[in-house]
Motif scaffolding. Structure first.
Motif, PDB file in Angstrom:
ATOM      1  N   GLY A 182     -70.293   0.132  32.061  1.00 28.43           N
ATOM      2  CA  GLY A 182     -70.035  -0.988  31.163  1.00 28.43           C
ATOM      3  C   GLY A 182     -71.124  -1.193  30.127  1.00 28.43           C
ATOM      4  N   GLU A 183     -72.127  -0.332  30.116  1.00 29.62           N
ATOM      5  CA  GLU A 183     -73.227  -0.471  29.152  1.00 29.62           C
ATOM      6  C   GLU A 183     -72.748  -0.163  27.736  1.00 29.62           C
ATOM      7  OE1 GLU A 183     -77.079   0.765  31.879  1.00 29.62           O
ATOM      8  OE2 GLU A 183     -75.968   2.327  30.821  1.00 29.62           O
ATOM      9  N   ILE A 184     -73.070  -1.036  26.817  1.00 29.50           N
ATOM     10  CA  ILE A 184     -72.773  -0.808  25.399  1.00 29.50           C
ATOM     11  C   ILE A 184     -73.870   0.091  24.840  1.00 29.50           C
ATOM     12  CG2 ILE A 184     -72.472  -1.904  23.145  1.00 29.50           C
ATOM     13  CD1 ILE A 184     -71.723  -4.481  24.750  1.00 29.50           C
ATOM     14  N   VAL A 185     -73.499   1.256  24.340  1.00 28.31           N
ATOM     15  CA  VAL A 185     -74.498   2.217  23.880  1.00 28.31           C
ATOM     16  C   VAL A 185     -74.585   2.302  22.366  1.00 28.31           C
ATOM     17  CG1 VAL A 185     -74.478   3.590  25.978  1.00 28.31           C
ATOM     18  CG2 VAL A 185     -72.835   4.118  24.160  1.00 28.31           C
ATOM     19  N   ALA A 186     -73.622   1.714  21.639  1.00 28.34           N
ATOM     20  CA  ALA A 186     -73.688   1.723  20.174  1.00 28.34           C
ATOM     21  C   ALA A 186     -72.825   0.610  19.615  1.00 28.34           C
ATOM     22  CB  ALA A 186     -73.234   3.066  19.608  1.00 28.34           C
ATOM     23  N   VAL A 187     -73.332  -0.034  18.567  1.00 32.13           N
ATOM     24  CA  VAL A 187     -72.563  -1.017  17.800  1.00 32.13           C
ATOM     25  C   VAL A 187     -72.896  -0.778  16.330  1.00 32.13           C
ATOM     26  CG1 VAL A 187     -72.020  -3.428  17.384  1.00 32.13           C
ATOM     27  CG2 VAL A 187     -72.799  -2.711  19.655  1.00 32.13           C
ATOM     28  N   ALA A 188     -72.013  -0.082  15.634  1.00 29.19           N
ATOM     29  CA  ALA A 188     -72.168   0.106  14.190  1.00 29.19           C
ATOM     30  C   ALA A 188     -71.189  -0.843  13.525  1.00 29.19           C
ATOM     31  CB  ALA A 188     -71.894   1.550  13.796  1.00 29.19           C
ATOM     32  N   ASP A 189     -71.691  -1.954  13.020  1.00 31.35           N
ATOM     33  CA  ASP A 189     -70.841  -3.066  12.593  1.00 31.35           C
ATOM     34  C   ASP A 189     -71.115  -3.394  11.132  1.00 31.35           C
ATOM     35  OD1 ASP A 189     -69.443  -5.376  12.180  1.00 31.35           O
ATOM     36  OD2 ASP A 189     -70.315  -6.488  13.848  1.00 31.35           O
ATOM     37  N   ALA A 190     -70.155  -3.087  10.261  1.00 32.87           N
ATOM     38  CA  ALA A 190     -70.251  -3.471   8.855  1.00 32.87           C
ATOM     39  C   ALA A 190     -69.185  -4.505   8.517  1.00 32.87           C
ATOM     40  CB  ALA A 190     -70.095  -2.247   7.953  1.00 32.87           C
ATOM     41  N   LEU A 191     -68.768  -5.286   9.529  1.00 29.31           N
ATOM     42  CA  LEU A 191     -67.746  -6.306   9.330  1.00 29.31           C
ATOM     43  C   LEU A 191     -68.341  -7.622   8.862  1.00 29.31           C
ATOM     44  CD1 LEU A 191     -65.586  -5.688  12.548  1.00 29.31           C
ATOM     45  CD2 LEU A 191     -65.348  -4.656  10.276  1.00 29.31           C
ATOM     46  N   GLY A 192     -69.668  -7.774   8.977  1.00 26.41           N
ATOM     47  CA  GLY A 192     -70.323  -9.028   8.631  1.00 26.41           C
ATOM     48  C   GLY A 192     -70.602  -9.868   9.857  1.00 26.41           C
ATOM     49  N   GLY A 193     -71.832 -10.432   9.931  1.00 28.63           N
ATOM     50  CA  GLY A 193     -72.203 -11.207  11.109  1.00 28.63           C
ATOM     51  C   GLY A 193     -72.174 -10.334  12.343  1.00 28.63           C
ATOM     52  N   MET A 194     -71.537 -10.791  13.394  1.00 22.65           N
ATOM     53  CA  MET A 194     -71.311  -9.998  14.615  1.00 22.65           C
ATOM     54  C   MET A 194     -69.813  -9.787  14.790  1.00 22.65           C
ATOM     55  SD  MET A 194     -74.140 -11.355  17.356  1.00 22.65           S
ATOM     56  CE  MET A 194     -73.373 -12.979  17.522  1.00 22.65           C
ATOM     57  N   GLY A 195     -69.181  -9.304  13.725  1.00 24.56           N
ATOM     58  CA  GLY A 195     -67.725  -9.188  13.701  1.00 24.56           C
ATOM     59  C   GLY A 195     -67.155  -8.312  14.791  1.00 24.56           C
ATOM     60  N   ALA A 196     -67.892  -7.306  15.241  1.00 26.59           N
ATOM     61  CA  ALA A 196     -67.372  -6.419  16.282  1.00 26.59           C
ATOM     62  C   ALA A 196     -67.261  -7.130  17.627  1.00 26.59           C
ATOM     63  CB  ALA A 196     -68.267  -5.186  16.422  1.00 26.59           C
ATOM     64  N   PHE A 197     -68.000  -8.234  17.808  1.00 25.94           N
ATOM     65  CA  PHE A 197     -67.978  -8.986  19.065  1.00 25.94           C
ATOM     66  C   PHE A 197     -67.178 -10.283  18.945  1.00 25.94           C
ATOM     67  CE2 PHE A 197     -71.908  -7.473  21.666  1.00 25.94           C
ATOM     68  CZ  PHE A 197     -71.540  -6.159  21.458  1.00 25.94           C
TER      69      PHE A 197
END
Length: 513
Positions: free
Chosen positions: A252-267
């Motif tokens: 369940g470990e998150i190993v990457a978050v490449a987020d160009a959605l603005g703020g914390m849009g991926a979460f």
């Protein structure tokens, strides 16, 4: 006065002064090799040249249908943050079709003497009435911005922590992880002094923390992020408005978050998941006794629960199997089976087993994405194909793919369980998901002969494409796994999942080699 520089790789460009409001200023010397009339390259060059002069009128003349507040939106950012200098670094124009092109660029702003703020954005171009023009939206000014932004700079007291990668090494201070690292700082106890936070209110939405300047953290907090995987995800996203979230299914470990959605849009951002939700619908059917090889119908059009459902491009497989209908992403199959076989309760139970509605605490805030109450009518048919009222975050859909890969749903997390508890959170218990073995074979069929067969995905990849419709637009999705790595890809307003999101996933996986 605000100093504005425009840099081109390998080309020297003179610095010029423009007014703080970016309204007017001294003429710039714009050096660019050659001249390419009537092309997107020329329009991009002239747009950046006008920006370098502080000529918002000149910029607006190159925009197709600029909004009435075009200049005001630029003023709001510079005035709200008391920006003293701007440096622009445009990349070459990349044509994405006969009538569309993109030019990524990086902008660095010196904010009120408190430090530099650097981020990447993208200039979109297209032919309008036969002429190349800039297709400007607020996200050109700042990635993920949808309305008129209200910008402010505020002095804050910050926790005395410095989030680092799983190997103990630091992250770049101005990368797409910054909002996530800042949020971890906030969650952990202890104070290191004061810093300055850039805040954004997008239209009437909540205030978002975008960047923290001047923080001197003293305690290292080890995250689960893998710098190699993170770098590959960021390269794949590039200058696009998109997100990649990657998880280790076994932990369940998150190993990457490449987020160009603005703020914390991926979460915290939620979007209709489209056909990627067919993983959940298929799980409900498998739990009810069907198998991957069970017979199923895939007509071009079906009417179920008084709702007309069509397949993409009206494709028709006739009598087929559940696996092949899944691989071809038959809307008609899964909408009808959701209504006639699974039903609302079983579909909701399957969704909950895959994390919908779970209050996950990965170390910072995340949207719970509860499965809606859809009854037995048209809303249920739409839910069966990930449309209507169903919403999910990229983080949640990455955990769905991870659950299929491992057979067990685990709450995704950025920190160790001990650190999550220290920050006031908790980790939900892991549990098995229905039909995992059959789902793995079905997701493999998507890549070997289904909707993702031509995406260039590496051998051994399994996944599911999604093209989610909303208000006349479409979001492009792909979720999948390869070995002990699961992931989701979202390109908002990106168009086709098979044509846009799946190739981005392929670029991400190839970048890991």
């Amino acid at each position: 006065m605000e100093r504005c520089r425009v840099r081109s790789r390998g080309v020297a460009v003179l610095a010029v002064l423009v007014t703080l409001a970016l309204a007017a200023g001294a003429a710039a010397v714009w050096l660019w090799p050659g001249k390419d009339e009537g092309t997107p390259e020329e329009v991009a060059r002239d747009y950046f040249a006008a920006w370098s002069r502080g000529s918002l009128d000149g910029m607006g003349r190159l925009v197709a249908d600029p909004p009435p507040d075009f200049a005001d939106q630029h003023h709001a950012l510079s005035d709200g943050l008391r920006v003293s200098t701007i440096a622009l670094d445009p990349r070459p124009v990349v044509r994405s079709g006969p009538d569309t092109a993109r030019a990524a660029f990086t902008v660095t702003r010196a904010v009120a003497g408190r430090g530099d703020w650097t981020f990447g954005s993208e200039l979109r171009l297209g032919k309008v009435d036969g002429r190349w023009r800039v297709l400007w939206t607020p996200s050109t000014l700042y990635p993920g911005l949808r309305g008129k932004g209200t910008w402010s700079l505020r002095e804050v007291t910050v926790p005395a922590v410095a989030p680092v990668a799983r190997d103990g090494k630091p992250f770049p201070q101005d990368g797409p992880l910054q909002p996530y690292l800042s949020a971890i700082n906030e969650r952990m106890e202890g104070e290191a002094g004061t810093g300055w936070v850039i805040e954004l209110r997008d239209g009437s939405g909540p205030v978002q923390r975008v960047k923290v300047l001047g923080v001197k953290a003293t305690r290292k907090v080890r995250t689960t992020l893998d710098r190699r995987v993170q770098a590959a995800a960021e390269r794949a996203v590039g200058g696009r408005q998109a997100a990649v979230v990657a998880i280790r299914p076994s932990s369940g470990e998150i190993v990457a978050v490449a987020d160009a959605l603005g703020g914390m849009g991926a979460f915290v951002g939620t979007y209709p998941p489209g056909s990627t939700f067919k993983v959940v619908t298929a799980a409900a059917l498998l739990a009810d006794g069907m198998g991957a090889g069970s017979a199923a119908d895939c007509p071009a059009v079906v009417v179920t629960a008084q709702r007309t459902i069509r397949n993409d491009q009206n494709h028709d497989l006739g009598r087929t199997t559940l696996r092949d209908a899944f691989a071809a992403s038959c809307n008609t199959t899964f909408a009808r089976l959701a209504v006639e076989k699974a039903g609302a309760k079983k579909l909701a139970a399957a969704a909950e087993s895959f994390g919908f509605g779970a209050r996950v605490a990965p170390g910072l805030s995340a949207a719970p994405c509860p499965f809606p109450s859809v009854g037995s009518g048209a809303a249920l048919a739409e839910a069966g194909i990930g449309q209507g009222q169903v919403l999910a975050s990229p983080l949640l859909m990455a955990s769905v793919a991870a659950a299929v890969a491992d057979g067990t749903w685990r709450a995704p997390r950025l920190l160790s369980p001990e650190l999550i508890r220290e920050g006031g959170g908790g980790v939900p218990d892991a549990h098995d998901v229905p039909g995992a073995a059959d789902l793995r074979s079905m997701m493999r069929a998507v890549v070997t002969g289904g909707t993702a067969a031509r995406a260039g995905l590496p051998e051994g990849t399994s996944g599911k494409t999604g093209t989610a419709e909303y208000d006349g637009g479409t979001h492009a999705w792909f979720i999948g796994f390869r070995g002990d790595l699961a992931f989701s890809v979202l390109v908002p307003d990106g168009g086709s999942g098979p044509e846009v999101a799946a190739p981005l996933a392929a670029a991400f996986l190839r970048g890991l080699r």
